[in-house]
Design a protein around this motif. Structure first.
Motif, PDB file in Angstrom:
ATOM      1  N   ARG A 149      18.085  30.842   2.162  1.00 40.35           N
ATOM      2  CA  ARG A 149      17.958  31.038   0.729  1.00 40.35           C
ATOM      3  C   ARG A 149      16.999  30.027   0.118  1.00 40.35           C
ATOM      4  NH1 ARG A 149      17.706  34.973  -1.286  1.00 40.35           N
ATOM      5  NH2 ARG A 149      17.952  34.025  -3.338  1.00 40.35           N
ATOM      6  N   ARG A 150      17.033  28.797   0.620  1.00 39.80           N
ATOM      7  CA  ARG A 150      16.109  27.778   0.089  1.00 39.80           C
ATOM      8  C   ARG A 150      14.669  28.205   0.295  1.00 39.80           C
ATOM      9  NH1 ARG A 150      18.376  21.708   1.516  1.00 39.80           N
ATOM     10  NH2 ARG A 150      20.561  22.106   1.077  1.00 39.80           N
ATOM     11  N   ARG A 151      14.389  28.707   1.484  1.00 43.61           N
ATOM     12  CA  ARG A 151      13.016  29.118   1.767  1.00 43.61           C
ATOM     13  C   ARG A 151      12.587  30.248   0.843  1.00 43.61           C
ATOM     14  NH1 ARG A 151      13.780  30.036   6.586  1.00 43.61           N
ATOM     15  NH2 ARG A 151      13.756  32.320   6.705  1.00 43.61           N
ATOM     16  N   LYS A 152      13.472  31.219   0.628  1.00 49.94           N
ATOM     17  CA  LYS A 152      13.154  32.342  -0.244  1.00 49.94           C
ATOM     18  C   LYS A 152      12.933  31.885  -1.689  1.00 49.94           C
ATOM     19  CE  LYS A 152      13.243  35.875   2.550  1.00 49.94           C
ATOM     20  NZ  LYS A 152      12.001  36.693   2.763  1.00 49.94           N
ATOM     21  N   ILE A 153      13.758  30.947  -2.151  1.00 47.82           N
ATOM     22  CA  ILE A 153      13.630  30.450  -3.522  1.00 47.82           C
ATOM     23  C   ILE A 153      12.304  29.715  -3.704  1.00 47.82           C
ATOM     24  CG2 ILE A 153      14.587  28.799  -5.194  1.00 47.82           C
ATOM     25  CD1 ILE A 153      17.373  29.537  -4.038  1.00 47.82           C
ATOM     26  N   GLU A 155       9.561  30.211  -1.984  1.00 49.05           N
ATOM     27  CA  GLU A 155       8.461  31.174  -1.886  1.00 49.05           C
ATOM     28  C   GLU A 155       8.270  31.932  -3.196  1.00 49.05           C
ATOM     29  OE1 GLU A 155       9.548  33.608   1.404  1.00 49.05           O
ATOM     30  OE2 GLU A 155       8.968  32.118   2.916  1.00 49.05           O
ATOM     31  N   ALA A 156       9.376  32.260  -3.863  1.00 47.50           N
ATOM     32  CA  ALA A 156       9.294  33.004  -5.139  1.00 47.50           C
ATOM     33  C   ALA A 156      10.325  32.417  -6.097  1.00 47.50           C
ATOM     34  CB  ALA A 156       9.547  34.483  -4.900  1.00 47.50           C
ATOM     35  N   PRO A 157       9.991  31.313  -6.779  1.00 48.84           N
ATOM     36  CA  PRO A 157      10.962  30.664  -7.658  1.00 48.84           C
ATOM     37  C   PRO A 157      11.452  31.593  -8.766  1.00 48.84           C
ATOM     38  CG  PRO A 157       9.072  29.240  -7.292  1.00 48.84           C
ATOM     39  CD  PRO A 157       8.709  30.588  -6.749  1.00 48.84           C
ATOM     40  N   PRO A 158      12.762  31.620  -9.014  1.00 49.11           N
ATOM     41  CA  PRO A 158      13.292  32.427 -10.115  1.00 49.11           C
ATOM     42  C   PRO A 158      12.939  31.796 -11.457  1.00 49.11           C
ATOM     43  CG  PRO A 158      15.015  31.077  -9.180  1.00 49.11           C
ATOM     44  CD  PRO A 158      13.806  30.862  -8.324  1.00 49.11           C
ATOM     45  N   ASN A 159      13.268  32.487 -12.532  1.00 49.93           N
ATOM     46  CA  ASN A 159      13.011  31.928 -13.862  1.00 49.93           C
ATOM     47  C   ASN A 159      13.826  30.659 -14.099  1.00 49.93           C
ATOM     48  OD1 ASN A 159      12.794  35.209 -14.481  1.00 49.93           O
ATOM     49  ND2 ASN A 159      11.166  33.966 -15.340  1.00 49.93           N
ATOM     50  N   GLU A 180       4.830  23.792  -6.820  1.00 46.89           N
ATOM     51  CA  GLU A 180       3.750  23.682  -7.803  1.00 46.89           C
ATOM     52  C   GLU A 180       3.870  24.740  -8.894  1.00 46.89           C
ATOM     53  OE1 GLU A 180      -1.153  23.854  -8.041  1.00 46.89           O
ATOM     54  OE2 GLU A 180      -0.138  23.701  -6.098  1.00 46.89           O
ATOM     55  N   GLY A 181       4.142  25.982  -8.510  1.00 46.11           N
ATOM     56  CA  GLY A 181       4.248  27.057  -9.501  1.00 46.11           C
ATOM     57  C   GLY A 181       5.419  26.848 -10.439  1.00 46.11           C
TER      58      GLY A 181
END
Length: 1002
Positions: A149-153, A155-159, A180-181
């Motif tokens: 789950r950490r890796r997925k978060i 890769e595409a950070p939630p709001n 960074e994003g």
């Protein structure tokens, strides 16, 4: 089903009418219910937020919610300090959801001090967001999040990301390049329960927030803060000090509240037994109850005893405290919220706003230490607007009894200030190092803009933890991830508690039942200690310091254990002093040594001592801040003339002062320590010390110093007003005294205080500060002059390059040290290097260096500025030459050159005063740097060959080439020595390919 509205009032009436307990009720206060006051936001809600409110059946918002929302929508940083159950969740979620709906690419960071709170709050956020079309996304990122789950978060950070301080410190900031994003578009930072960020943790958190904002600036964002707090005296000040930002304050609650009762009880049979009786009566009436205790041990004991006596409600009671496994805590929280459990006995772990359902009764076993914590815990009941009650059962401590004798003082007393000290030198040093590891530190960085940090930076450089670049204007961390060594909660190393299988109690420990910090481990899980966990009893077999593990096994016993120990203190620095009454009071920096020497076993029911068992454990030594005062000589003589116990008197004063100090500073008595001594060598007489009980100190004792007159007066009042004759836990006994409250003399303590109050101050004594050990005898004989303070913030530096200003300030700071440096005056020095006949591989490894043989030795002698050449058969002559020098310099000379030479002479090279440059550099950095790398970056030159080439030349008989190469190495070593002696550093290229300085002292 919830109880009928009159059940709580009936319970209180029955208590006051009870023939057994009515006379223990000191006071009863009733607070009527209050009505809500509503308001409308300045701007109407957009459709998505209006839809959320409609779905939640919220037609109106409270006035204070509207005030907070309007400020947030204007872009202000706010801190909301309103009571529990006042609707703070809507305050921050509604404007955040509105902003995220308007900018779907924006982000918010939610931070909570406990994982359980994080779980609660993300459910609320998701429920609200689900009522929006394409609503903002949210995820938890903490220690319980799986690696997948950490890796997925990432890769595409939630709001919105929900986390805690430790994960921000350990998982986000050190790896900010992976976020960074997220950081680049971070719009909000929501910080709940901000009042918990006080003391040690608050001092750490000020730095964590500074590091967070620094990373945000790097990626181009400037997030807005929204903080929520329980009621404290200085919420705006705390928020400002934590973040360095300006804040607007929202503190007047307009939410409705149910009627409530507050009862103070002074028990006759002990607070624990009284709490159990109250709990049984509450369960019989269907009142859902929370019982708060002051220690983990008492939590377990009350839960166990109450379950034994609860009959049909036996399985409806549970203990809850820190140290439980996460799954154990979650199960208890779920059962409480669902009503499966009717009562919980807890430490402060359930003080915060975790959703555990609607409760009716709060029982406090002992005063929590602050007015703030008392009301915070009491606010856990009546959240559904029904009638509720809080019962405070006094313990024997001085503060508890003070409020039993002066209940009006409690109700009229305002809540305390939250105190932090970000400039604590221990804490600031750790976080400066972390910041430099995250991003290189420029000297004009906002994070460093305090003149008090310059000495800390200098010390970090000298220790090799910070490395300055060649220009002297930028700082790098020598460690890649120093964050791993920083414990935000100040509790030190964590020990795992392993217990044997109950089915095989004699077998090896095999199941973890939680963790305990280092300080508690020494006092609560030493060999022989009785440890309690969820009502089960264990005896500790071993405390393995190397593996940080406690080994225990099940044991059915009718006693508990209490650690005993000794303490000593040394005065390191005096910050300030003043006269109070007839004595001198000081504050400053202390070194405290705490030694656990044994433990006492006591019967559970009667508290009768069963004896003391000695222990052999290492001592715990730390530096901290403290205050202390001398006892005048005439007072000591007067006490002894009256045949009273002088040591017992000052010991009693120490205990009473620590017991009453939380009235003056926001602290639990466990946050403070004390030592009383009939003769302190530095003071030249008797003294009483009170100090912050954590390394570095957090400023509590310094506040007490400023209010020393009040401290003295209230200490005397607490002792004098206690009705006991010889002293008791209500006045001069301490529950954590290492000597078991022996000796204690209440009469002597009052006599001493009266004597000091009525006396004129004696002539000021000179306090002897112990000098640090010097590196050599010469330094002892002529100590260096006092160093000036480093300050690069003065007006003289305006318009000057900060790198140059800092370097100049450091030069001024260390100049006296340079002038005093014994090496500086030793122009009679030599530089030695040798070459060998055989390699390490040929002789069986570097450990057999004595077998390598000598092809040649070259010694530079500063007296004649010449290179002198020696061969293997000349080793005795070389040794004789070395004895004529004040200092011999080399590179790896002690572990290599001397070892090779020792095979060819009987001379003892350890008698030669030697500076091994490699050894010194390794001592600073913790790793080796080659002579060639140092020469390249410091001198702009390099070695002419290497050792393998020299071995080939030896086999070829080319001794002239070996001599030339060896002379070149000696010249490089000499020039590096002279450069380092003159500049205080050498240059090398670190792993990040940056040319940086390694500080040297030779």
């Amino acid at each position: 089903m919830p109880p009928k509205p009159d059940k709580v009032a009936e319970y209180i009436y029955a208590l006051k009418a009870s023939s057994r307990m009515a006379d223990q009720v000191v006071t009863h206060r009733s607070f009527p219910k209050s009505k809500a006051q509503y308001g409308q936001p300045e701007a109407p809600w957009p459709e998505p937020i209006a839809h959320i409110l409609k779905k939640a059946d919220v037609k109106k918002l409270f006035k204070h919610q509207v005030q907070a929302i309007d400020l947030i929508r204007r872009g202000e940083n706010i801190v909301a300090a309103t009571p529990t159950a006042s609707g703070k969740t809507f305050m921050y979620n509604l404007p955040v959801l509105e902003a995220l709906a308007q900018d779907p690419g924006a982000h918010a960071l939610y931070m909570f001090p406990l994982k359980a709170l994080t779980q609660d709050q993300i459910k609320t956020f998701r429920k609200l967001a689900a009522n929006m079309e394409n609503g903002p996304t949210a995820e938890i990122y903490d220690g319980d999040t799986t690696s997948y789950r950490r890796r997925k978060i990432k890769e595409a950070p939630p709001n919105a990301i929900f986390t805690n301080p430790e994960m921000l410190h350990l998982g986000f900031l050190p790896y900010h390049h992976n976020w960074e994003g997220f950081f680049g578009k971070l719009k909000f930072i929501i910080v709940d329960e901000v009042h918990t960020y006080r003391g040690v943790m608050g001092s750490h958190m000020a730095w964590v927030f500074a590091r967070l904002l620094r990373v945000c600036r790097y990626y181009g964002s400037d997030p807005q803060f929204v903080m929520c707090s329980a009621t404290i005296a200085n919420p705006r000040d705390l928020a400002c000090r934590l973040t360095g930002r300006n804040f607007k304050l929202v503190e007047k609650s307009t939410a409705p509240r149910g009627a409530r009762h507050v009862v103070f009880m002074n028990p006759q049979t002990g607070p624990a037994q009284t709490a159990i009786m109250l709990l049984k009566a509450a369960l019989a009436r269907g009142l859902r109850t929370i019982v708060y205790t002051q220690s983990r041990k008492m939590t377990e004991l009350i839960s166990m005893w109450a379950s034994e006596r609860a009959g049909e409600f036996k399985d409806k009671i549970s203990a809850y405290r820190a140290g439980y496994l996460p799954e154990e805590r979650r199960e208890i929280e779920t059962k409480l919220a669902s009503g499966e459990l009717l009562a919980v006995v807890s430490t402060s772990a359930l003080e915060l706003g975790i959703d555990i359902g609607a409760l009716d009764l709060c029982i406090l076993v002992g005063y929590p230490g602050t007015v703030m914590a008392t009301w915070q815990r009491g606010g856990r009941v009546g959240r559904d607007l029904s009638e509720s009650a809080m019962v405070l059962i006094a313990g024997e401590d001085a503060l508890d009894q003070y409020f039993m004798r002066n209940p009006e003082d409690f109700f009229s007393r305002s809540v305390e200030n939250a105190v932090i000290n970000p400039l604590n030198p221990v804490i600031s040093a750790r976080h400066i190092e972390c910041a430099a590891a995250e991003l290189p530190l420029n000297l004009d960085d906002p994070i460093l803009q305090s003149g008090e940090l310059d000495k800390t930076i200098y010390r970090l450089e000298q220790e090799g933890k910070l490395l300055r670049d060649a220009q002297g204007s930028r700082l790098y961390a020598s460690k890649k991830k120093p964050q791993r060594d920083v414990d935000l909660r100040g509790s030190g190393s964590q020990f795992t508690i392993m217990v044997a299988d109950p089915e095989d109690p004699e077998g090896p420990g095999g199941q973890s039942v939680g963790q305990i910090d280092l300080f508690r481990a020494f006092r609560e899980t030493h060999p022989g200690a009785i440890y309690l966990h969820l009502g089960r009893t264990y005896r500790v077999d071993a405390l393995d310091l190397a593996r940080r593990t406690v080994f225990a096994r099940p044991a059915q016993v009718d006693y508990y254990t209490q650690a005993r120990g000794d303490k000593d203190t040394e005065i390191l620095e005096i910050f300030d002093e003043k006269t109070v009454w007839g004595t001198r009071v000081y504050c400053g920096r202390l070194k405290v040594t705490d030694q656990v020497t044994g433990f006492e076993s006591k019967k559970v029911r009667t508290r009768k001592s069963l004896g003391i068992t000695p222990l052999d454990l290492p001592s715990n030594t730390f530096e901290t801040q403290g205050l202390w005062f001398e006892i005048p000589g005439h007072t000591q003589k007067a006490v002894e003339d009256k045949f009273m116990h002088f040591m017992g008197g000052i010991h009693a004063i120490e205990h009473a002062a620590i017991g009453i100090a939380p009235l003056i500073v926001m602290a639990d008595r466990n946050d403070l320590g004390g030592i009383s001594t009939p003769f302190h060598p530095q003071m030249g007489g008797p003294a009483v010390f009170i100090y912050d009980g954590v390394p570095g100190g957090v400023g509590l004792s310094l506040i007490a110093f400023k209010k020393a007159l009040e401290l003295f007066s209230k200490t005397m009042q607490a002792i004098k007003s206690c009705p006991c004759e010889t002293g008791c836990p209500s006045c001069v006994h301490s529950p954590k005294c290492g000597s078991g409250n022996r000796p204690i003399d209440k009469e002597a303590s009052l006599f001493i205080l009266e004597s000091i109050r009525g006396a004129k101050p004696e002539k000021r004594k000179r306090i002897v500060l112990n000098k640090p050990e010097e590196a050599n005898k010469a330094a002892e004989q002529a100590p260096p002059p006092e160093k000036p303070a480093i300050n690069i913030q003065s007006s003289e530096n305006k318009g000057v390059d900060l790198g140059q200003a800092y370097a100049a300030a450091i030069d001024a700071y260390i100049q006296p040290e340079r002038e005093h440096n014994p090496f500086k005056s030793q122009e009679n020095y030599g530089v030695l290097d040798i070459e060998t006949r055989r390699s390490a591989a040929e002789v069986g490894g570097w450990g057999a260096a004595y077998r390598m043989g000598v092809s040649c030795s070259v010694l530079y002698d500063s007296r004649d500025d010449k290179f002198h050449e020696y061969f293997q058969d000349d080793t005795d002559a070389l040794a004789q030459h070395l004895t004529q020098l004040d200092l011999v310099v080399g590179f790896n000379i002690i572990r290599f050159d001397y070892q090779v030479l020792s095979a060819h002479t009987a001379f003892d090279f350890s008698a030669i005063p030697t500076l091994d440059m490699l050894q010194k550099i390794y001592g600073v950095l913790g790793y080796r740097i080659s002579l060639d790398k140092l020469a390249q970056h410091t001198l702009g030159t390099q070695k002419t060959a290497d050792g393998l080439q020299a071995l080939k030349w030896w086999k070829q008989g080319k001794i002239d080439k070996i001599l030339k190469y060896c002379r070149a190495d000696v010249a490089i070593t000499r020039d590096l020595f002279l450069y380092g002696r003159e500049h205080g550093h050498l240059l090398f290229q670190n792993k990040a390919k940056k040319v940086v300085r390694v500080p040297v002292k030779w």
